[in-house]
Design a protein around this motif. Structure first.
Motif, PDB file in Angstrom:
ATOM      1  N   TYR A  53       0.834  -1.200   0.000  1.00 14.65           N
ATOM      2  CA  TYR A  53       0.000   0.000   0.000  1.00 14.65           C
ATOM      3  C   TYR A  53       0.873   1.256   0.000  1.00 14.65           C
ATOM      4  CZ  TYR A  53      -3.357  -3.477   1.687  1.00 14.65           C
ATOM      5  OH  TYR A  53      -4.125  -4.586   1.848  1.00 14.65           O
ATOM      6  N   LEU A  54       1.974   1.213   0.767  1.00 16.79           N
ATOM      7  CA  LEU A  54       2.877   2.358   0.810  1.00 16.79           C
ATOM      8  C   LEU A  54       3.516   2.584  -0.557  1.00 16.79           C
ATOM      9  CD1 LEU A  54       4.180   4.542   2.561  1.00 16.79           C
ATOM     10  CD2 LEU A  54       5.969   2.892   3.157  1.00 16.79           C
ATOM     11  N   GLY A  55       3.883   1.496  -1.232  1.00 14.65           N
ATOM     12  CA  GLY A  55       4.421   1.618  -2.576  1.00 14.65           C
ATOM     13  C   GLY A  55       3.407   2.198  -3.544  1.00 14.65           C
ATOM     14  N   TYR A  56       2.157   1.777  -3.401  1.00 14.94           N
ATOM     15  CA  TYR A  56       1.087   2.307  -4.252  1.00 14.94           C
ATOM     16  C   TYR A  56       0.928   3.809  -4.027  1.00 14.94           C
ATOM     17  CZ  TYR A  56      -3.487   2.107  -6.630  1.00 14.94           C
ATOM     18  OH  TYR A  56      -4.541   2.287  -7.493  1.00 14.94           O
ATOM     19  N   LEU A  57       1.003   4.217  -2.762  1.00 15.55           N
ATOM     20  CA  LEU A  57       0.931   5.642  -2.438  1.00 15.55           C
ATOM     21  C   LEU A  57       2.122   6.388  -3.042  1.00 15.55           C
ATOM     22  CD1 LEU A  57      -0.120   8.139  -0.912  1.00 15.55           C
ATOM     23  CD2 LEU A  57       1.047   7.275   1.135  1.00 15.55           C
ATOM     24  N   ALA A  58       3.320   5.844  -2.892  1.00 17.04           N
ATOM     25  CA  ALA A  58       4.510   6.494  -3.432  1.00 17.04           C
ATOM     26  C   ALA A  58       4.416   6.624  -4.951  1.00 17.04           C
ATOM     27  CB  ALA A  58       5.762   5.715  -3.038  1.00 17.04           C
ATOM     28  N   GLY A  59       3.944   5.575  -5.613  1.00 15.95           N
ATOM     29  CA  GLY A  59       3.805   5.633  -7.062  1.00 15.95           C
ATOM     30  C   GLY A  59       2.782   6.658  -7.497  1.00 15.95           C
ATOM     31  N   ALA A  60       1.652   6.723  -6.786  1.00 15.81           N
ATOM     32  CA  ALA A  60       0.611   7.692  -7.134  1.00 15.81           C
ATOM     33  C   ALA A  60       1.094   9.117  -6.894  1.00 15.81           C
ATOM     34  CB  ALA A  60      -0.653   7.411  -6.330  1.00 15.81           C
ATOM     35  N   LEU A  61       1.809   9.342  -5.788  1.00 16.19           N
ATOM     36  CA  LEU A  61       2.354  10.681  -5.525  1.00 16.19           C
ATOM     37  C   LEU A  61       3.357  11.075  -6.596  1.00 16.19           C
ATOM     38  CD1 LEU A  61       2.831  10.598  -1.644  1.00 16.19           C
ATOM     39  CD2 LEU A  61       1.191  11.983  -2.927  1.00 16.19           C
ATOM     40  N   PHE A 102       6.658  -3.565  -1.962  1.00 18.33           N
ATOM     41  CA  PHE A 102       6.659  -2.105  -2.091  1.00 18.33           C
ATOM     42  C   PHE A 102       6.810  -1.721  -3.559  1.00 18.33           C
ATOM     43  CE2 PHE A 102       8.910   1.901  -2.515  1.00 18.33           C
ATOM     44  CZ  PHE A 102       8.190   2.754  -1.703  1.00 18.33           C
ATOM     45  N   GLY A 103       7.783  -2.318  -4.236  1.00 17.76           N
ATOM     46  CA  GLY A 103       8.000  -2.011  -5.646  1.00 17.76           C
ATOM     47  C   GLY A 103       6.812  -2.365  -6.512  1.00 17.76           C
ATOM     48  N   ALA A 104       6.154  -3.490  -6.208  1.00 23.58           N
ATOM     49  CA  ALA A 104       4.967  -3.870  -6.979  1.00 23.58           C
ATOM     50  C   ALA A 104       3.849  -2.851  -6.797  1.00 23.58           C
ATOM     51  CB  ALA A 104       4.494  -5.266  -6.556  1.00 23.58           C
ATOM     52  N   GLY A 105       3.750  -2.275  -5.609  1.00 24.27           N
ATOM     53  CA  GLY A 105       2.753  -1.231  -5.380  1.00 24.27           C
ATOM     54  C   GLY A 105       3.035   0.007  -6.209  1.00 24.27           C
ATOM     55  N   VAL A 106       4.307   0.427  -6.272  1.00 23.06           N
ATOM     56  CA  VAL A 106       4.684   1.576  -7.097  1.00 23.06           C
ATOM     57  C   VAL A 106       4.311   1.317  -8.554  1.00 23.06           C
ATOM     58  CG1 VAL A 106       6.623   2.940  -7.970  1.00 23.06           C
ATOM     59  CG2 VAL A 106       6.561   2.274  -5.562  1.00 23.06           C
ATOM     60  N   ALA A 107       4.687   0.149  -9.054  1.00 19.77           N
ATOM     61  CA  ALA A 107       4.427  -0.185 -10.455  1.00 19.77           C
ATOM     62  C   ALA A 107       2.937  -0.234 -10.751  1.00 19.77           C
ATOM     63  CB  ALA A 107       5.081  -1.529 -10.784  1.00 19.77           C
ATOM     64  N   SER A 108       2.146  -0.758  -9.822  1.00 20.18           N
ATOM     65  CA  SER A 108       0.703  -0.861 -10.036  1.00 20.18           C
ATOM     66  C   SER A 108       0.057   0.513 -10.149  1.00 20.18           C
ATOM     67  CB  SER A 108       0.063  -1.648  -8.893  1.00 20.18           C
ATOM     68  OG  SER A 108       0.567  -2.960  -8.851  1.00 20.18           O
ATOM     69  N   ALA A 109       0.527   1.465  -9.341  1.00 22.19           N
ATOM     70  CA  ALA A 109      -0.018   2.819  -9.427  1.00 22.19           C
ATOM     71  C   ALA A 109       0.261   3.426 -10.792  1.00 22.19           C
ATOM     72  CB  ALA A 109       0.582   3.696  -8.324  1.00 22.19           C
ATOM     73  N   TYR A 110       1.459   3.218 -11.306  1.00 20.11           N
ATOM     74  CA  TYR A 110       1.791   3.739 -12.628  1.00 20.11           C
ATOM     75  C   TYR A 110       0.895   3.138 -13.702  1.00 20.11           C
ATOM     76  CZ  TYR A 110       5.833   6.720 -11.824  1.00 20.11           C
ATOM     77  OH  TYR A 110       6.634   7.767 -11.459  1.00 20.11           O
ATOM     78  N   VAL A 111       0.621   1.843 -13.599  1.00 19.23           N
ATOM     79  CA  VAL A 111      -0.223   1.202 -14.613  1.00 19.23           C
ATOM     80  C   VAL A 111      -1.655   1.723 -14.530  1.00 19.23           C
ATOM     81  CG1 VAL A 111      -1.159  -0.981 -15.456  1.00 19.23           C
ATOM     82  CG2 VAL A 111       1.214  -0.866 -14.678  1.00 19.23           C
ATOM     83  N   LEU A 112      -2.197   1.843 -13.309  1.00 21.82           N
ATOM     84  CA  LEU A 112      -3.573   2.321 -13.180  1.00 21.82           C
ATOM     85  C   LEU A 112      -3.716   3.735 -13.739  1.00 21.82           C
ATOM     86  CD1 LEU A 112      -6.469   1.948 -12.151  1.00 21.82           C
ATOM     87  CD2 LEU A 112      -5.739   2.961  -9.995  1.00 21.82           C
ATOM     88  N   ALA A 331      -3.495   8.765  -5.255  1.00 24.87           N
ATOM     89  CA  ALA A 331      -2.656   8.961  -4.068  1.00 24.87           C
ATOM     90  C   ALA A 331      -3.499   9.022  -2.798  1.00 24.87           C
ATOM     91  CB  ALA A 331      -1.828  10.239  -4.220  1.00 24.87           C
ATOM     92  N   ALA A 332      -4.638   9.729  -2.857  1.00 24.95           N
ATOM     93  CA  ALA A 332      -5.518   9.794  -1.691  1.00 24.95           C
ATOM     94  C   ALA A 332      -6.085   8.421  -1.361  1.00 24.95           C
ATOM     95  CB  ALA A 332      -6.656  10.782  -1.949  1.00 24.95           C
ATOM     96  N   PHE A 333      -6.470   7.684  -2.382  1.00 26.29           N
ATOM     97  CA  PHE A 333      -6.955   6.326  -2.196  1.00 26.29           C
ATOM     98  C   PHE A 333      -5.887   5.469  -1.515  1.00 26.29           C
ATOM     99  CE2 PHE A 333      -7.608   1.967  -3.574  1.00 26.29           C
ATOM    100  CZ  PHE A 333      -8.982   1.798  -3.538  1.00 26.29           C
ATOM    101  N   ALA A 334      -4.647   5.594  -2.011  1.00 22.48           N
ATOM    102  CA  ALA A 334      -3.548   4.815  -1.442  1.00 22.48           C
ATOM    103  C   ALA A 334      -3.288   5.191   0.007  1.00 22.48           C
ATOM    104  CB  ALA A 334      -2.286   5.024  -2.276  1.00 22.48           C
ATOM    105  N   ALA A 335      -3.407   6.485   0.335  1.00 22.05           N
ATOM    106  CA  ALA A 335      -3.216   6.906   1.720  1.00 22.05           C
ATOM    107  C   ALA A 335      -4.294   6.313   2.617  1.00 22.05           C
ATOM    108  CB  ALA A 335      -3.229   8.429   1.809  1.00 22.05           C
ATOM    109  N   GLY A 336      -5.533   6.307   2.123  1.00 22.59           N
ATOM    110  CA  GLY A 336      -6.617   5.711   2.894  1.00 22.59           C
ATOM    111  C   GLY A 336      -6.433   4.234   3.121  1.00 22.59           C
TER     112      GLY A 336
END
Length: 382
Positions: A53-61, A102-112, A331-336
């Protein structure tokens, strides 16, 4: 290069199926397998989910600050999801697992962000906006297939490593296929650069509501299979909870695009949050396998409808600034959702009671988000 709406929808579906079904949510059906193998305690599982989730947030930010070219973000993100998922099969070192998820979360945010910013306006421009339902059905499809993989592995008695390897191989095949199918558009970078402006008051309202949605859904999205395992130890029974979640997610976007096309995206979003709140209340007040299955259908049947509606609303209200708004909402979704698993510990040391209270709190936040959205339902398009 111009491609037809059918290929746009198919490429979007496959991309989101891999990025979200595997890169984001594969850990959910894998958690019971890893627990059965003695690889994870509950605190370690929560931290591992939190790392993703933190990686997803980092990627979205990152997408919010440096808005990427949509197609490049999709290609590189999908390749990273495949490599990082395969890495889960190659080590049993917990610190490395944290880094990989963490890295998979970052990558997933970029894809979405990339797929949404490319496919939604491309389909609308082609006069096939309703096919966005097929694109976002990819998330539920990926969740269902990953869940079936976890179910089959549990029944067959597979160890976690070969199951992770199978998921990684599927992600690699999707990454290659999508890379070959995606067009090389000269205007891709230009559209990304055009999105770097402010969000405006209405945009921030959408960001807040989407963040509440992220917190509201993450408790069942993380713990449903583990909760079901507490009710029924047989993986042939409890293992169906996550595939049911994914199947409901996939079908819901297709039905919503077909039958709710006349509803404003905000109306669809608000109604979805109400249904999701009901599902969480059912799981909290009726903690049986039947109640958990009902929750899976309510949550799985709405969370991608709300995602689809939110991305459509971002495109409708922000125009050329939509990629930036989509990234800020993500990013807000990921923070939640990052706050969700950690909030369970705030409700006491009894796991059952803590999860029930967290579900009630999530239901309340979802209802609050729906109330915030509701006054905007009749606002004329910008």
């Amino acid at each position: 290069m111009t491609i037809g709406p059918g290929r746009i929808a198919l490429v979007g579906l496959l991309g989101l199926a891999s990025a979200m079904g595997i890169g984001r949510f594969a850990f959910t059906p894998m958690l019971p397998l890893m627990q059965a193998a003695g690889q994870l305690s509950l605190p370690q599982a929560s931290a591992l989910a939190g790392a993703n989730y933190l990686g997803y947030l980092a990627g979205a930010l990152a997408c919010t600050v440096w808005t990427p070219a949509p197609l490049r973000a999709a290609r590189t993100g999908l390749a990273a999801v495949a490599l990082l998922t395969l890495g889960m099969a190659l080590t049993t070192l917990y610190p490395l697992w944290l880094a990989l998820r963490f890295g998979a979360g970052v990558a997933s945010a970029y894809v979405l962000v990339g797929v949404s910013a490319w496919a939604v306006p491309a389909l609308a421009a082609a006069g096939h906006a309703r096919r966005a339902g097929l694109v976002f059905a990819g998330v539920g499809t990926g969740i269902a297939l990953a869940g079936l993989g976890g179910l089959g592995a549990g029944i067959a008695g597979w160890a976690p490593a070969p199951t992770w390897a199978l998921l990684g191989a599927v992600a690699a095949a999707v990454a290659l296929g999508v890379h070959l199918a995606l067009p090389h558009l000269a205007g891709d970078a230009a559209r990304a650069a055009a999105s770097g402006r402010g969000l405006g008051p209405d945009g921030w309202r959408l960001v807040v509501c989407y963040g509440a949605f992220g917190f509201g859904y993450i408790i069942p999205a993380t713990f449903l299979p583990a909760l079901a395992r507490q009710q029924v130890a047989d993986p042939a029974l409890f293992g169906w909870v996550w595939p049911a979640f994914g199947a409901a997610a996939a079908l819901s976007t297709l039905l919503a695009a077909r039958w709710a096309g006349r509803l404003a995206p905000r109306r669809l979003w608000a109604l979805g949050q109400g249904v999701m709140a009901l599902g969480l209340a059912l799981a909290a007040g009726w903690p049986t396998l039947a109640g958990l299955l009902a929750c899976a259908v309510c949550v799985g049947g709405t969370f991608m409808v709300m995602t689809m509606a939110a991305m459509q609303e971002a495109r409708r209200s922000a125009g050329e600034r939509a990629p930036r708004l989509m990234a800020a909402m993500t990013a807000a979704f990921a923070a939640g959702q990052l706050a969700g698993p950690f909030s369970v510990g705030l409700f006491g040391s009894d796991p059952a009671r803590a999860l029930a209270l967290a579900q009630w709190a999530a239901a309340a936040l979802l209802a609050g988000g729906a109330i915030i959205l509701w006054p905007d339902l009749t606002r004329s398009p910008a």
